[in-house]
Design an enzyme around this catalytic site. Structure first.
Site, PDB file in Angstrom:
ATOM      1  N   ASN A  14       0.831  -1.195   0.000  1.00  0.00           N
ATOM      2  CA  ASN A  14       0.000   0.000   0.000  1.00  0.00           C
ATOM      3  C   ASN A  14       0.880   1.264   0.000  1.00  0.00           C
ATOM      4  O   ASN A  14       2.042   1.220  -0.345  1.00  0.00           O
ATOM      5  CB  ASN A  14      -1.002   0.006   1.161  1.00  0.00           C
ATOM      6  CG  ASN A  14      -2.358   0.539   0.725  1.00  0.00           C
ATOM      7  OD1 ASN A  14      -2.461   1.628   0.181  1.00  0.00           O
ATOM      8  ND2 ASN A  14      -3.404  -0.243   0.951  1.00  0.00           N
ATOM      9  N   ARG A  15       0.289   2.396   0.392  1.00  0.00           N
ATOM     10  CA  ARG A  15       0.925   3.699   0.158  1.00  0.00           C
ATOM     11  C   ARG A  15       1.636   4.255   1.388  1.00  0.00           C
ATOM     12  O   ARG A  15       1.179   4.070   2.513  1.00  0.00           O
ATOM     13  CB  ARG A  15      -0.128   4.709  -0.330  1.00  0.00           C
ATOM     14  CG  ARG A  15      -0.710   4.349  -1.688  1.00  0.00           C
ATOM     15  CD  ARG A  15      -1.926   5.188  -2.057  1.00  0.00           C
ATOM     16  NE  ARG A  15      -2.372   4.871  -3.414  1.00  0.00           N
ATOM     17  CZ  ARG A  15      -3.202   3.878  -3.719  1.00  0.00           C
ATOM     18  NH1 ARG A  15      -3.694   3.104  -2.759  1.00  0.00           N
ATOM     19  NH2 ARG A  15      -3.543   3.651  -4.969  1.00  0.00           N
ATOM     20  N   HIS A  74       3.427   0.197  -2.825  1.00  0.00           N
ATOM     21  CA  HIS A  74       3.890  -1.198  -2.895  1.00  0.00           C
ATOM     22  C   HIS A  74       5.411  -1.319  -3.003  1.00  0.00           C
ATOM     23  O   HIS A  74       5.937  -2.172  -3.728  1.00  0.00           O
ATOM     24  CB  HIS A  74       3.225  -1.926  -4.064  1.00  0.00           C
ATOM     25  CG  HIS A  74       1.738  -2.062  -3.935  1.00  0.00           C
ATOM     26  ND1 HIS A  74       1.088  -2.151  -2.723  1.00  0.00           N
ATOM     27  CD2 HIS A  74       0.753  -2.127  -4.895  1.00  0.00           C
ATOM     28  CE1 HIS A  74      -0.213  -2.271  -2.927  1.00  0.00           C
ATOM     29  NE2 HIS A  74      -0.449  -2.252  -4.223  1.00  0.00           N
ATOM     30  N   HIS A  94      -1.033  -9.808  -3.784  1.00  0.00           N
ATOM     31  CA  HIS A  94      -1.890  -8.969  -4.630  1.00  0.00           C
ATOM     32  C   HIS A  94      -2.593  -9.803  -5.703  1.00  0.00           C
ATOM     33  O   HIS A  94      -2.664  -9.407  -6.866  1.00  0.00           O
ATOM     34  CB  HIS A  94      -1.068  -7.864  -5.278  1.00  0.00           C
ATOM     35  CG  HIS A  94      -1.832  -6.603  -5.532  1.00  0.00           C
ATOM     36  ND1 HIS A  94      -2.996  -6.571  -6.249  1.00  0.00           N
ATOM     37  CD2 HIS A  94      -1.589  -5.318  -5.166  1.00  0.00           C
ATOM     38  CE1 HIS A  94      -3.437  -5.321  -6.319  1.00  0.00           C
ATOM     39  NE2 HIS A  94      -2.600  -4.548  -5.661  1.00  0.00           N
ATOM     40  N   SER A  95      -3.132 -10.955  -5.309  1.00  0.00           N
ATOM     41  CA  SER A  95      -3.874 -11.754  -6.280  1.00  0.00           C
ATOM     42  C   SER A  95      -5.168 -11.054  -6.683  1.00  0.00           C
ATOM     43  O   SER A  95      -5.838 -10.433  -5.854  1.00  0.00           O
ATOM     44  CB  SER A  95      -4.197 -13.138  -5.715  1.00  0.00           C
ATOM     45  OG  SER A  95      -3.050 -13.957  -5.719  1.00  0.00           O
ATOM     46  N   TYR A  96      -5.487 -11.170  -7.964  1.00  0.00           N
ATOM     47  CA  TYR A  96      -6.736 -10.655  -8.530  1.00  0.00           C
ATOM     48  C   TYR A  96      -7.677 -11.840  -8.702  1.00  0.00           C
ATOM     49  O   TYR A  96      -7.412 -12.742  -9.486  1.00  0.00           O
ATOM     50  CB  TYR A  96      -6.478  -9.998  -9.883  1.00  0.00           C
ATOM     51  CG  TYR A  96      -5.868  -8.622  -9.827  1.00  0.00           C
ATOM     52  CD1 TYR A  96      -6.595  -7.501 -10.239  1.00  0.00           C
ATOM     53  CD2 TYR A  96      -4.571  -8.420  -9.371  1.00  0.00           C
ATOM     54  CE1 TYR A  96      -6.048  -6.225 -10.205  1.00  0.00           C
ATOM     55  CE2 TYR A  96      -4.009  -7.150  -9.330  1.00  0.00           C
ATOM     56  CZ  TYR A  96      -4.756  -6.066  -9.747  1.00  0.00           C
ATOM     57  OH  TYR A  96      -4.204  -4.809  -9.704  1.00  0.00           O
ATOM     58  N   ASP A 140     -11.611   0.883  -3.061  1.00  0.00           N
ATOM     59  CA  ASP A 140     -10.148   0.816  -2.971  1.00  0.00           C
ATOM     60  C   ASP A 140      -9.743   1.423  -1.638  1.00  0.00           C
ATOM     61  O   ASP A 140      -9.179   2.505  -1.567  1.00  0.00           O
ATOM     62  CB  ASP A 140      -9.486   1.568  -4.134  1.00  0.00           C
ATOM     63  CG  ASP A 140      -7.984   1.304  -4.216  1.00  0.00           C
ATOM     64  OD1 ASP A 140      -7.476   0.467  -3.437  1.00  0.00           O
ATOM     65  OD2 ASP A 140      -7.313   1.951  -5.050  1.00  0.00           O
ATOM     66  N   GLN A 172      -7.315  -4.554   2.485  1.00  0.00           N
ATOM     67  CA  GLN A 172      -7.619  -3.650   1.387  1.00  0.00           C
ATOM     68  C   GLN A 172      -8.515  -4.369   0.389  1.00  0.00           C
ATOM     69  O   GLN A 172      -8.147  -5.427  -0.149  1.00  0.00           O
ATOM     70  CB  GLN A 172      -6.334  -3.200   0.688  1.00  0.00           C
ATOM     71  CG  GLN A 172      -6.535  -2.121  -0.364  1.00  0.00           C
ATOM     72  CD  GLN A 172      -6.507  -0.705   0.204  1.00  0.00           C
ATOM     73  OE1 GLN A 172      -6.209  -0.515   1.384  1.00  0.00           O
ATOM     74  NE2 GLN A 172      -6.768   0.290  -0.623  1.00  0.00           N
ATOM     75  N   GLU A 197      -6.359  -7.731   0.105  1.00  0.00           N
ATOM     76  CA  GLU A 197      -4.968  -7.704   0.538  1.00  0.00           C
ATOM     77  C   GLU A 197      -4.902  -7.533   2.058  1.00  0.00           C
ATOM     78  O   GLU A 197      -5.218  -6.470   2.590  1.00  0.00           O
ATOM     79  CB  GLU A 197      -4.232  -6.548  -0.145  1.00  0.00           C
ATOM     80  CG  GLU A 197      -4.308  -6.581  -1.659  1.00  0.00           C
ATOM     81  CD  GLU A 197      -4.108  -5.203  -2.271  1.00  0.00           C
ATOM     82  OE1 GLU A 197      -2.989  -4.671  -2.193  1.00  0.00           O
ATOM     83  OE2 GLU A 197      -5.100  -4.659  -2.801  1.00  0.00           O
TER      84      GLU A 197
END
Length: 376
Positions: free
Chosen positions: A106-107, A132, A203-205, A275, A312, A340
């Site tokens: 994340n940020r 990330h 970070h799997s979609y 998000d 997340q 996440e």
């Protein structure tokens, strides 16, 4: 002459029988398509199988989960994660399909933080912020891999002091296990020789429908959280924990992802959809359900368990329909969601958030379980 021809034919048949044809994985991947070299290290695909015939594939480039095959309501084996069919596409992509994320998931605001009186400057790869771990974070490097058994693979790497601006030599180990109850179990460990910050995730979609190229708007989501961390226009937390009640972010009961995603609620507008980081009610108990997603099309449900304080939820809002993945599938806008598990965004700059500081002599541990079940 006739005998010579027959002898040659026989020899050719013997040679052809001796050459074993490569078999595809259950998800249709070819191991040979993942054999290459990145940064002087060999790439490979590691295949995990359990007693039920489920399968998970992992590559040591970026520690990425490439595919996960589990049964749907009719018993059909279904790939529930997005990704590419070869290593070249992963290397060429700036995306994070299936990737290990670090040193900080994340940020981090303004791409900097101060620890013990020293300010550290990080990559500015997201509107002036660090996302990330920067463009060469854990998702874009080679990992040393060792397949422990048919169901587990261990990835390890030492990240040097100053890598991407972060302090300390960080020794990281991650173990992916495909369990016999059809879960992808991910255990993270890290130690350091200098005070640093760590926040690792995957970070799997996910798309649970079993329909290639579909969006996830009719899939359902539940997140076990009374609160979330509101963000500013650049998705940085504003030092506040806010209740989800009476907002479109109240996901404590299952709701279709598309039901409220385009509402004019400030936090949804800023993220172009979901998000955000939810503050979990689980108190770090790995045995308590943190989140659950479900596809009425396939009957596949994803249960998420973690010892992390946050999660997340991201709904592929920046997917643009240009990515072509496995078997040539074009991935559309909102073609997947991410869950996440994590500490909160920008925690190094937010004293009120749970600490992400790791010091020498301590061990960072994080645990995430993605368990797939069938709701018939």
């Amino acid at each position: 002459m006739k005998r010579l021809c027959m002898a040659v034919m026989a020899m050719c048949m013997l040679l052809s029988c001796g050459e074993k044809k490569e078999e595809a994985t259950l998800s249709g991947l070819m191991k040979s398509d993942f054999v290459s070299e990145v940064d002087g290290k060999p790439t490979a695909l590691y295949v995990l199988k359990n007693k039920n015939g489920a399968e998970a594939c992992v590559t040591n480039y970026g520690g990425r989960l490439v595919s996960v095959m589990v049964p749907d309501k009719n018993g059909k084996m279904t790939d529930v994660v997005l990704g590419y069919g070869n290593i070249a596409d992963y290397v060429a992509s700036s995306g994070n399909f299936g990737a290990l994320i670090g040193r900080y998931g994340n940020r981090i605001a303004q791409g900097k933080f101060t620890l013990d009186g020293t300010e550290y400057e990080l990559p500015h790869n997201d509107n002036g912020h660090c996302l990330h771990g920067g463009d060469k974070g854990f998702h874009a490097v080679m990992w040393d891999a060792k397949q422990i058994n048919d169901q587990s693979v261990e990835l390890s790497r030492v990240f040097p002091d100053g890598d991407a601006g972060f302090p300390g030599n960080l020794d990281v180990k991650v173990i992916y296990t495909l369990t016999d109850d059809n879960a992808v179990d991910i255990k993270y460990e890290a130690t350091t020789d200098k005070p640093t910050v760590v926040n690792l995730t995957n970070h799997s979609y996910f798309n649970l429908s079993g329909v290639p190229g579909s969006d996830i708007l009719d899939e359902e989501i539940m997140i076990n959280a009374d609160n979330y961390t509101p963000v500013d226009s650049l998705l940085i937390p504003v030092s506040e924990i806010a209740p989800v009640e009476n907002t479109p972010l109240d996901l404590r009961q299952p709701v279709a992802i598309g039901a409220h995603i385009d509402e004019s609620f400030d936090q949804l507008v800023k993220g172009r959809g979901y998000d955000l980081n939810w503050v979990l009610n689980t108190n770090g108990d790995i045995n308590v359900l943190a989140a659950k997603a479900y596809s009425p099309t396939s009957g596949i449900a994803l249960e998420v368990y973690t010892n992390e304080p946050g999660i997340q939820f991201y709904t592929g809002n920046f997917m643009d329909g240009k990515d072509k993945g496995k078997q040539g599938t074009v991935y559309p806008h909102r073609g997947a969601f991410c869950l996440e598990t994590q500490h909160y965004p920008d925690s190094p700059n937010q004293p009120s958030f749970p600490s992400v500081v790791l010091r020498p002599g301590e061990k960072y541990t994080s645990h995430c379980i993605y368990k797939f079940v069938v709701n018939k």
